[in-house]
Each structure stands twice: as C-alpha cells, then as structure tokens.
Write a protein that holds these residues in place. Structure first.
Motif, PDB file in Angstrom:
ATOM      1  N   ASN A  76      -0.131  42.358 -44.784  1.00  0.00           N
ATOM      2  CA  ASN A  76       0.827  42.093 -46.710  1.00  0.00           C
ATOM      3  C   ASN A  76      -0.183  42.327 -47.530  1.00  0.00           C
ATOM      4  OD1 ASN A  76       2.989  41.307 -45.690  1.00  0.00           O
ATOM      5  ND2 ASN A  76       2.358  39.331 -44.642  1.00  0.00           N
ATOM      6  N   SER A  77      -1.548  42.846 -47.652  1.00  0.00           N
ATOM      7  CA  SER A  77      -2.400  42.641 -48.496  1.00  0.00           C
ATOM      8  C   SER A  77      -2.379  44.375 -49.276  1.00  0.00           C
ATOM      9  CB  SER A  77      -3.836  42.864 -47.778  1.00  0.00           C
ATOM     10  OG  SER A  77      -4.361  44.251 -47.088  1.00  0.00           O
TER      11      SER A  77
ATOM     12  N   MET B 110      -1.918  35.517 -57.481  1.00  0.00           N
ATOM     13  CA  MET B 110      -2.692  34.345 -57.129  1.00  0.00           C
ATOM     14  C   MET B 110      -3.168  32.414 -57.526  1.00  0.00           C
ATOM     15  SD  MET B 110      -3.641  35.220 -53.761  1.00  0.00           S
ATOM     16  CE  MET B 110      -1.479  36.362 -53.767  1.00  0.00           C
ATOM     17  N   TRP B 111      -2.517  32.822 -59.075  1.00  0.00           N
ATOM     18  CA  TRP B 111      -2.738  32.321 -60.027  1.00  0.00           C
ATOM     19  C   TRP B 111      -1.518  30.933 -59.939  1.00  0.00           C
ATOM     20  CZ3 TRP B 111      -6.670  29.668 -61.028  1.00  0.00           C
ATOM     21  CH2 TRP B 111      -7.459  28.876 -62.369  1.00  0.00           C
ATOM     22  N   LYS B 112      -0.901  31.825 -58.945  1.00  0.00           N
ATOM     23  CA  LYS B 112       0.869  30.819 -58.483  1.00  0.00           C
ATOM     24  C   LYS B 112      -0.015  29.503 -57.979  1.00  0.00           C
ATOM     25  CE  LYS B 112       5.034  31.789 -55.953  1.00  0.00           C
ATOM     26  NZ  LYS B 112       5.994  32.301 -55.708  1.00  0.00           N
ATOM     27  N   PHE B 113      -0.148  29.858 -57.116  1.00  0.00           N
ATOM     28  CA  PHE B 113      -0.946  29.066 -55.255  1.00  0.00           C
ATOM     29  C   PHE B 113      -2.009  28.232 -55.934  1.00  0.00           C
ATOM     30  CE2 PHE B 113       0.500  33.392 -54.092  1.00  0.00           C
ATOM     31  CZ  PHE B 113       1.718  32.919 -54.420  1.00  0.00           C
ATOM     32  N   GLN B 114      -2.939  28.340 -57.227  1.00  0.00           N
ATOM     33  CA  GLN B 114      -4.064  28.213 -57.077  1.00  0.00           C
ATOM     34  C   GLN B 114      -4.601  26.954 -57.838  1.00  0.00           C
ATOM     35  OE1 GLN B 114      -6.443  32.103 -57.974  1.00  0.00           O
ATOM     36  NE2 GLN B 114      -6.745  33.167 -55.665  1.00  0.00           N
ATOM     37  N   GLN B 115      -5.093  26.454 -58.298  1.00  0.00           N
ATOM     38  CA  GLN B 115      -6.130  25.337 -58.901  1.00  0.00           C
ATOM     39  C   GLN B 115      -7.282  25.933 -59.859  1.00  0.00           C
ATOM     40  OE1 GLN B 115      -3.747  21.635 -58.466  1.00  0.00           O
ATOM     41  NE2 GLN B 115      -5.376  21.621 -57.056  1.00  0.00           N
ATOM     42  N   PRO B 116      -8.714  25.444 -60.214  1.00  0.00           N
ATOM     43  CA  PRO B 116      -9.117  25.198 -60.417  1.00  0.00           C
ATOM     44  C   PRO B 116      -9.815  23.769 -60.056  1.00  0.00           C
ATOM     45  CG  PRO B 116      -8.095  24.950 -62.951  1.00  0.00           C
ATOM     46  CD  PRO B 116      -7.655  25.127 -61.504  1.00  0.00           C
ATOM     47  N   LEU B 117     -11.047  23.781 -59.329  1.00  0.00           N
ATOM     48  CA  LEU B 117     -12.241  23.345 -59.411  1.00  0.00           C
ATOM     49  C   LEU B 117     -12.358  21.752 -60.607  1.00  0.00           C
ATOM     50  CD1 LEU B 117     -14.755  23.994 -56.486  1.00  0.00           C
ATOM     51  CD2 LEU B 117     -12.377  23.496 -56.452  1.00  0.00           C
TER      52      LEU B 117
ATOM     53  N   PRO C 159       2.675  22.400 -49.560  1.00  0.00           N
ATOM     54  CA  PRO C 159       3.006  23.508 -47.816  1.00  0.00           C
ATOM     55  C   PRO C 159       3.728  24.430 -48.093  1.00  0.00           C
ATOM     56  CG  PRO C 159       3.514  21.037 -47.598  1.00  0.00           C
ATOM     57  CD  PRO C 159       3.118  21.261 -49.273  1.00  0.00           C
ATOM     58  N   ALA C 160       4.805  24.714 -49.048  1.00  0.00           N
ATOM     59  CA  ALA C 160       5.152  25.876 -49.435  1.00  0.00           C
ATOM     60  C   ALA C 160       4.313  27.073 -49.969  1.00  0.00           C
ATOM     61  CB  ALA C 160       6.706  26.007 -50.494  1.00  0.00           C
ATOM     62  N   LEU C 161       3.469  26.889 -51.268  1.00  0.00           N
ATOM     63  CA  LEU C 161       2.790  27.235 -51.417  1.00  0.00           C
ATOM     64  C   LEU C 161       1.791  27.682 -50.835  1.00  0.00           C
ATOM     65  CD1 LEU C 161       3.009  26.000 -54.895  1.00  0.00           C
ATOM     66  CD2 LEU C 161       3.639  28.193 -54.540  1.00  0.00           C
ATOM     67  N   ILE C 162       1.272  27.053 -49.843  1.00  0.00           N
ATOM     68  CA  ILE C 162      -0.123  27.299 -48.923  1.00  0.00           C
ATOM     69  C   ILE C 162       0.235  27.961 -48.119  1.00  0.00           C
ATOM     70  CG2 ILE C 162      -1.374  26.862 -47.447  1.00  0.00           C
ATOM     71  CD1 ILE C 162      -1.678  24.122 -48.633  1.00  0.00           C
ATOM     72  N   ALA C 163       2.143  28.073 -47.679  1.00  0.00           N
ATOM     73  CA  ALA C 163       1.659  28.940 -46.938  1.00  0.00           C
ATOM     74  C   ALA C 163       2.447  30.471 -47.092  1.00  0.00           C
ATOM     75  CB  ALA C 163       3.671  28.712 -45.823  1.00  0.00           C
ATOM     76  N   GLU C 164       2.526  31.178 -48.252  1.00  0.00           N
ATOM     77  CA  GLU C 164       3.182  32.060 -49.220  1.00  0.00           C
ATOM     78  C   GLU C 164       0.766  32.570 -49.640  1.00  0.00           C
ATOM     79  OE1 GLU C 164       5.338  33.626 -52.809  1.00  0.00           O
ATOM     80  OE2 GLU C 164       5.325  31.466 -52.269  1.00  0.00           O
ATOM     81  N   TYR C 165       0.620  31.547 -50.104  1.00  0.00           N
ATOM     82  CA  TYR C 165      -0.666  32.083 -50.240  1.00  0.00           C
ATOM     83  C   TYR C 165      -1.749  33.154 -48.808  1.00  0.00           C
ATOM     84  CZ  TYR C 165      -5.356  32.216 -52.171  1.00  0.00           C
ATOM     85  OH  TYR C 165      -6.981  32.818 -51.912  1.00  0.00           O
ATOM     86  N   GLU C 166      -0.775  32.163 -47.511  1.00  0.00           N
ATOM     87  CA  GLU C 166      -1.644  32.507 -46.394  1.00  0.00           C
ATOM     88  C   GLU C 166      -0.950  34.432 -46.500  1.00  0.00           C
ATOM     89  OE1 GLU C 166      -1.811  29.591 -43.482  1.00  0.00           O
ATOM     90  OE2 GLU C 166      -3.942  28.446 -44.512  1.00  0.00           O
TER      91      GLU C 166
ATOM     92  N   GLU D 189     -15.044  36.750 -45.936  1.00  0.00           N
ATOM     93  CA  GLU D 189     -13.797  35.923 -45.245  1.00  0.00           C
ATOM     94  C   GLU D 189     -13.269  34.816 -46.352  1.00  0.00           C
ATOM     95  OE1 GLU D 189     -15.013  36.403 -40.413  1.00  0.00           O
ATOM     96  OE2 GLU D 189     -16.328  34.935 -41.726  1.00  0.00           O
ATOM     97  N   ILE D 190     -11.974  34.648 -45.648  1.00  0.00           N
ATOM     98  CA  ILE D 190     -12.135  32.950 -46.231  1.00  0.00           C
ATOM     99  C   ILE D 190     -10.903  32.443 -45.199  1.00  0.00           C
ATOM    100  CG2 ILE D 190     -10.331  32.288 -48.234  1.00  0.00           C
ATOM    101  CD1 ILE D 190     -10.358  35.001 -49.355  1.00  0.00           C
ATOM    102  N   TYR D 191     -11.473  30.726 -45.462  1.00  0.00           N
ATOM    103  CA  TYR D 191     -10.971  29.842 -44.560  1.00  0.00           C
ATOM    104  C   TYR D 191     -10.111  28.489 -45.726  1.00  0.00           C
ATOM    105  CZ  TYR D 191     -14.582  31.372 -41.454  1.00  0.00           C
ATOM    106  OH  TYR D 191     -15.422  32.844 -40.495  1.00  0.00           O
ATOM    107  N   ARG D 192      -9.994  28.064 -44.666  1.00  0.00           N
ATOM    108  CA  ARG D 192      -8.940  27.015 -45.212  1.00  0.00           C
ATOM    109  C   ARG D 192      -8.995  25.956 -44.867  1.00  0.00           C
ATOM    110  NH1 ARG D 192      -4.106  24.330 -44.901  1.00  0.00           N
ATOM    111  NH2 ARG D 192      -3.358  25.820 -43.813  1.00  0.00           N
ATOM    112  N   VAL D 193      -8.947  24.632 -45.276  1.00  0.00           N
ATOM    113  CA  VAL D 193      -8.785  23.145 -44.942  1.00  0.00           C
ATOM    114  C   VAL D 193      -7.707  22.814 -45.954  1.00  0.00           C
ATOM    115  CG1 VAL D 193     -11.371  22.210 -45.547  1.00  0.00           C
ATOM    116  CG2 VAL D 193      -9.804  21.152 -43.921  1.00  0.00           C
ATOM    117  N   SER D 194      -7.181  22.118 -45.171  1.00  0.00           N
ATOM    118  CA  SER D 194      -5.834  21.375 -46.354  1.00  0.00           C
ATOM    119  C   SER D 194      -5.844  22.320 -47.414  1.00  0.00           C
ATOM    120  CB  SER D 194      -6.924  20.199 -46.607  1.00  0.00           C
ATOM    121  OG  SER D 194      -6.181  19.116 -47.574  1.00  0.00           O
TER     122      SER D 194
END
Length: 112
Positions: free
Chosen positions: A28-29, A86-93, A14-21, A46-51
């Motif tokens: 902030n862009s 961004m890779w700090k927050f992301q992970q590959p499928l 949750p903390a990383l997701i909040a920082e990503y947002e 556009e970017i959307y998020r669920v979970s």
C-alpha cells in the motif's frame, strides 16, 4: 553512515491505528514517498509501534541533512499529500515544537 531514532504518537483510536498500519504495508506504500526517502540519503528505515507510540530507526548517508530533506519535502506535492493523509492519524508529542511531528530521540545507552 549515521543512525537516527525518532518518535511520534498516533491518535489513540484502534480504527485509525489500523488504517495507519494499512498505509505502511509494502503493498500500500506510495512509490513516490519511498523514492523521496531514498533520494534524501536514507538507506534504511523501520517503524515500530506499541499502543499508540511510534518509534522510527533510520540509517542515512553521512551527508544526510534534515533541513535539506524538509525543503525537498515542502517542494514535493506528493510528499505533501502523504503528510496531510498521515496527519489524520498522528498527534504531536507534548515535547514537540510547534509544527513538529517526528521528534528526534537522544541516545542514552549503548552496549559495548
């Protein structure tokens, strides 16, 4: 105009997701990143998020090319700095190829 849909997962924290947002709010862009996106021929994004799943919609000029965008990004130090952040927050499928982040989705339905 072409339209693409892509997906990627965030780390399920949750903390990383909040920082990503935080980084994706307009105030902030990074202007250099927005410029690189527009310069590549991306008209709308556009970017959307669920979970922790992200979904991106892009509309581009007809001549848009992912390969040209990748080369331009690789030669742009500011884009590389952004991608590293961004890779700090992301992970590959699980289905992602080695080194692939955003995965292009296949369109399977259209209401006519």
């Amino acid at each position: 105009m072409k339209r693409y849909c892509l997906t990627l997962d965030l780390k399920d924290d949750p903390a990383l997701i909040a920082e990503y947002e935080h980084w994706h709010k307009s105030e902030n862009s990074w202007p250099e990143i927005n410029k690189s996106i527009k310069d590549a021929g991306i008209i709308f994004m556009e970017i959307y998020r669920v979970s922790n799943r992200l979904f991106m919609i892009m509309a581009t000029i007809d001549a848009f090319d992912f390969g040209r965008k990748a080369v331009a990004d690789a030669n742009n130090p500011k884009v590389q700095e952004w991608e590293e952040l961004m890779w700090k927050f992301q992970q590959p499928l699980q289905c992602a190829k080695p080194g692939e982040k955003w995965v292009l989705m296949d369109k399977i339905f259209q209401l006519s």
